[in-house]
Design an enzyme around this catalytic site. Sequence first.
Site, mmCIF file in Angstrom:
data_model
loop_
_atom_site.group_PDB
_atom_site.id
_atom_site.type_symbol
_atom_site.label_atom_id
_atom_site.label_comp_id
_atom_site.label_asym_id
_atom_site.label_seq_id
_atom_site.Cartn_x
_atom_site.Cartn_y
_atom_site.Cartn_z
ATOM 1 C CG ASN A 80 27.406 45.574 47.486
ATOM 2 O OD1 ASN A 80 26.595 45.220 46.639
ATOM 3 N ND2 ASN A 80 27.414 45.109 48.717
ATOM 4 N NE ARG A 81 25.500 42.555 42.419
ATOM 5 C CZ ARG A 81 25.995 41.725 43.334
ATOM 6 N NH1 ARG A 81 26.133 42.130 44.590
ATOM 7 N NH2 ARG A 81 26.367 40.504 42.999
ATOM 8 C CG HIS A 106 33.243 43.776 44.338
ATOM 9 N ND1 HIS A 106 32.639 44.380 45.415
ATOM 10 C CD2 HIS A 106 33.057 42.429 44.498
ATOM 11 C CE1 HIS A 106 32.109 43.447 46.200
ATOM 12 N NE2 HIS A 106 32.339 42.267 45.671
ATOM 13 C CG HIS A 180 34.897 40.251 49.000
ATOM 14 N ND1 HIS A 180 34.658 38.903 48.915
ATOM 15 C CD2 HIS A 180 33.790 40.856 48.506
ATOM 16 C CE1 HIS A 180 33.477 38.688 48.373
ATOM 17 N NE2 HIS A 180 32.916 39.866 48.130
ATOM 18 C CB SER A 181 38.546 37.942 54.419
ATOM 19 O OG SER A 181 39.813 38.505 54.174
ATOM 20 C CE1 TYR A 182 33.370 34.214 49.007
ATOM 21 C CE2 TYR A 182 35.316 35.605 48.801
ATOM 22 C CZ TYR A 182 34.117 35.138 48.293
ATOM 23 O OH TYR A 182 33.684 35.580 47.063
ATOM 24 C CG ASP A 252 25.113 39.036 48.125
ATOM 25 O OD1 ASP A 252 25.772 39.824 48.830
ATOM 26 O OD2 ASP A 252 25.356 38.830 46.927
ATOM 27 C CD GLN A 290 25.913 43.015 50.911
ATOM 28 O OE1 GLN A 290 25.613 44.170 51.229
ATOM 29 N NE2 GLN A 290 25.256 42.355 49.982
ATOM 30 C CD GLU A 318 31.319 41.714 50.962
ATOM 31 O OE1 GLU A 318 31.398 42.597 50.081
ATOM 32 O OE2 GLU A 318 30.641 40.674 50.818
#
Length: 359
Positions: A80-81, A106, A180-182, A252, A290, A318
Amino acid sequence: MRITKTFWGKTSDGEDCFLFTIKNKHGMSVVVSNLGATIISINVPDRDGNSTDVVLGYNSFKDYVKNESSFGAFVGRVANRISGAKFTVGGKEYTLDDNDNGNCLHSGKKRYSSFTYDYEINDDTDEPTIEFSRLSPDGEQGFPGNLDHTVQYTLTNDNELVIEYFANSDADTPLNFTNHSYFNLNGHGKANTLNHLVTINADQFTPAGKDILPTGEFRDVDGTPMDFRKPVTIGDGIFADYEPLRNTNGYDTNFVINHTEQGGVEKCAEVYSPDTGIIMEVFTDLPGVQLYSTNSMDTKKVFKDNVNYNLYQGLCFETQFFPNTINTPEFETKNNRGYIKAGEEFETTTIYKFSSRKH
């Protein structure tokens, strides 16, 4: 049961990368790589027994070396940020890559998904395991401390993909690992995920501003499009005229998980596809998850299996410490301080469990 290994490609540094396929006795298989400890595919039976790949991905090894979208990626040191691309630990300020409008996303431009990991296979049991390990040297990505870290994947005969993270450092350092799998339970190349029913066990979320950084507020989900305490179809809420959704063009959002046991691995989310009948349950011992709804996508690019992806093609779950905890005093509680201390042994678990049901 054995894990099979296949040569995949060689990095520009001459390091060999492999694909490792893990199968269980119920027809589920997972493909991972020592390139970034990355998840490449997860194949699960749908309601009719058809094998369905439920994670988005690229079409080539070369694309995974870049992995700009973090498909299947193990993210560290800090997912994340981080605001302002800087933080202070032990009275010293550290500067990171500014790769997200003045912030660090990330951990910067050189992500863990681009490194090659040592691997160790244990397939002498009925539930095989593979470990990926690496030393992140002091100063890498701008972070302090030599960080020994391991990602362990286990495929169980209950159709669970168990992800365990281990780490220790010789200096205090921020830490927030995630995968971070979609996920698209229709099948990665099928219709988008707007028809997915999602449940998240969270009474609160941490709203973000236009910079997608949490403001430090804990907001109740009650009466908002962020209320997933009962199953909600993603498409029903994602286009609502609600500032936290407008700020991010969709979900998000970090949700504050309702844990009943401190440090316990508990269910935090569930997703269901009415098209395939596939269900995914998410379990973790971390305080947050997330939800990201793939709010941007290169729709002209060719992805895995030579298909094109669209907006909202996947959903990320996440598991994490709250974003930007290192710079957010409101988040710096005993169980969520955003860093580990020198010599501390860190361990956390996330589980993705799959099943299916009829209509």
